[in-house]
Design a protein around this motif. Structure first.
Motif, PDB file in Angstrom:
ATOM      1  N   TRP A 233       1.137 -34.371 -10.697  1.00 39.94           N
ATOM      2  CA  TRP A 233       0.358 -33.270  -9.905  1.00 39.94           C
ATOM      3  C   TRP A 233      -1.134 -33.915  -9.467  1.00 39.94           C
ATOM      4  N   THR A 234      -1.503 -33.282  -8.474  1.00 39.31           N
ATOM      5  CA  THR A 234      -2.684 -33.168  -7.984  1.00 39.31           C
ATOM      6  C   THR A 234      -3.396 -31.715  -8.016  1.00 39.31           C
ATOM      7  N   GLY A 235      -4.509 -31.260  -8.449  1.00 33.90           N
ATOM      8  CA  GLY A 235      -5.100 -29.925  -8.568  1.00 33.90           C
ATOM      9  C   GLY A 235      -5.401 -29.554  -7.098  1.00 33.90           C
ATOM     10  N   SER A 236      -5.614 -28.245  -7.186  1.00 37.86           N
ATOM     11  CA  SER A 236      -5.838 -27.633  -5.639  1.00 37.86           C
ATOM     12  C   SER A 236      -7.454 -27.866  -5.502  1.00 37.86           C
ATOM     13  N   THR A 237      -8.109 -28.098  -6.423  1.00 42.59           N
ATOM     14  CA  THR A 237      -9.583 -28.361  -5.933  1.00 42.59           C
ATOM     15  C   THR A 237     -10.001 -30.026  -6.025  1.00 42.59           C
ATOM     16  N   GLU A 238      -9.044 -30.804  -6.299  1.00 44.83           N
ATOM     17  CA  GLU A 238      -9.043 -32.221  -6.417  1.00 44.83           C
ATOM     18  C   GLU A 238      -8.868 -33.145  -4.801  1.00 44.83           C
ATOM     19  N   PRO A 239      -9.591 -34.003  -4.565  1.00 41.12           N
ATOM     20  CA  PRO A 239      -9.301 -34.770  -3.491  1.00 41.12           C
ATOM     21  C   PRO A 239      -7.789 -35.155  -3.476  1.00 41.12           C
ATOM     22  N   PRO A 240      -7.432 -35.526  -2.189  1.00 36.42           N
ATOM     23  CA  PRO A 240      -6.067 -36.229  -2.133  1.00 36.42           C
ATOM     24  C   PRO A 240      -6.137 -37.467  -2.559  1.00 36.42           C
ATOM     25  N   ILE A 241      -5.004 -37.958  -3.086  1.00 30.91           N
ATOM     26  CA  ILE A 241      -4.925 -39.046  -3.838  1.00 30.91           C
ATOM     27  C   ILE A 241      -4.169 -40.073  -2.751  1.00 30.91           C
ATOM     28  N   SER A 242      -4.229 -41.382  -2.937  1.00 26.22           N
ATOM     29  CA  SER A 242      -3.932 -42.256  -2.126  1.00 26.22           C
ATOM     30  C   SER A 242      -2.346 -42.420  -2.245  1.00 26.22           C
ATOM     31  N   GLY A 243      -1.628 -42.762  -1.069  1.00 24.85           N
ATOM     32  CA  GLY A 243      -0.351 -43.013  -1.162  1.00 24.85           C
ATOM     33  C   GLY A 243       0.234 -44.563  -1.761  1.00 24.85           C
TER      34      GLY A 243
END
Length: 309
Positions: A233-243
């Motif tokens: 997962w990535t958090g709702s307040t976290e920047p997007p992660i790279s593909g």
């Protein structure tokens, strides 16, 4: 309880579904197969008298929401048929321990037909990278035992199947990933509470950025526990992660033959450059935060003057 296994980890998630508008959109969207929402104690602003503290769908530090846990569960189990039934998988992400019992009491009293769906009982129950034991709001043993006490039924057909989704309290910008010690402690929680035998199953909820830093402990964990899945997962307040980081994680688990046991609920950057930018910024901030902590400790020790005896 007869264990029939976990659903496929490849779900389409509605993440952080903490308002009535978000929930209404998610429950009606046929492409969404699983709904996740956070639970804290706070004020239900939709209620006529909203001063009473009840379980609500909200992410800390928020303590107000127009969607209570009771309304969320009521709406999620409505059916045109006589009996209540689930139409999507649900994940109840408990952010504080005191919200567990009143929420699960509501669900238990609804007497829901699981309809082939599952309820994931989620909490960050152990310390992970960047955190310590004082940061744990939902202790592991207390959480799983309270859930087992409230969700276990003599008549499994009259209640929804449930599984545990267990995670670590983390700083997503930590310079280091998870260690073997983190996974040994999680294994201990699973074994001593017999979670695989007493529930539908166990999913580890792991932050994508930290997993990218060290996948090896999790590869070993999946070998040790062939019934367990991982949700990245990535958090709702976290920047997007790279593909590219997500692709790296997929490839590592595919190489070990575990790709069918790893699911993703990640916010991925739209372009390669955006992903690279966010990856670098998060890593730089993580190292900066770590160095600030080290300097703060060093300054504290340097300025310490023992009292004269």
């Amino acid at each position: 309880m007869v264990c029939v296994g976990l659903p496929s980890p490849q779900q389409v998630w509605s993440h952080g579904t903490n308002s009535f508008a978000q929930f209404s959109e998610a429950i009606q969207d046929e492409s969404i197969t699983a709904i996740e929402a956070d639970i804290v104690l706070g004020r239900d602003t939709s209620a006529r008298y909203c001063d009473t503290v009840v379980p609500i769908m909200a992410h800390p530090p928020s303590t107000e929401s127009d969607l209570s846990a009771a309304t969320f569960l009521d709406e999620a189990t409505k059916s045109k048929k006589a009996k209540r039934r689930l139409t999507k998988h649900l994940k109840l992400d408990f952010k504080e321990f005191d919200a567990v019992e009143p929420t699960l009491e509501v669900f238990k009293n609804l007497k829901v037909d699981n309809n082939g769906k599952i309820v994931y009982l989620n909490a960050d129950v152990l310390e992970g990278p960047g955190k310590s034991s004082v940061d744990i709001n939902v202790p592991a043993d207390a959480f799983v035992n309270k859930c087992l006490e409230l969700m276990t039924s003599d008549d499994d057909s009259s209640s929804a199947s449930y599984a545990f989704s267990l995670g670590f309290k983390v700083e997503v910008h930590s310079p280091w990933g998870h260690t073997d010690d983190h996974l040994r402690e999680m294994a201990s929680v699973v074994i001593r509470n017999n979670l695989i035998g007493r529930s539908r199953g166990v999913v580890l909820a792991i932050n994508a950025r930290l997993l990218y830093k060290n996948t090896q402990p999790f590869e070993h964990f999946l070998l040790e526990f062939p019934e367990i899945q991982i949700l990245v997962w990535t958090g709702s307040t976290e920047p997007p992660i790279s593909g590219r980081k997500v692709a790296f994680i997929r490839n590592r688990f595919a190489t070990g033959g575990h790709c069918d046991r790893v699911g993703f609920d990640c916010k991925i950057a739209e372009t390669y450059l955006h992903g690279l930018m966010w990856d670098v910024l998060v890593d730089v901030y993580g190292m900066y935060s770590f160095l600030c902590k080290i300097l703060a400790v060093a300054f504290s020790l340097a300025s310490y003057k023992p009292k004269d005896s």
